[in-house]
Design a protein around this motif. Sequence first.
Motif: not given
Length: 160
Positions: A54-68
Amino acid sequence: MMGSNQSTLSDHHVFQSGQGQIGFNLMNSLQQSPESDSTRERLASLDIQKRVKDELQRLQNKEDQISKSTDERIAKESTEGSQIGRDSVARSISTLSQKLRNQSGSIDQSEVVKNAETAVVRCLRLNDRRPLDCWREVEEFKREVARLENAFVGKVVGDV
């Protein structure tokens, strides 16, 4: 005799204090639980794995948002700024490459560079056991080569 009576261990211990009774009840419930130690360990491991996932997924979502958001900002800045596109940069690189290929064989050493090179060779032959004595000649050669390089680059880049 003292100590002749051996104490026997009973299967059940009764604790008198309140805290001891909680410990006894906990031990009793653990012993009577159908779950084994390995089952509890496996369940704890699965719970930890789920929390890590769950934490990895949250971090991945945050990274995707920053990248976008970064991509959007770069796209916005590039449309607002100069309109240098990929094609125009590629054409400029191609033009410079072609000019360099055409002029690579036509680099002529100036007479001054040839003289400086000859002076370095002569000095090194005279001072074969003490090559550091030729530092003046080497510096002069470096200056002349740098001057020739700058002239060549100016000629190539100036034609763009």
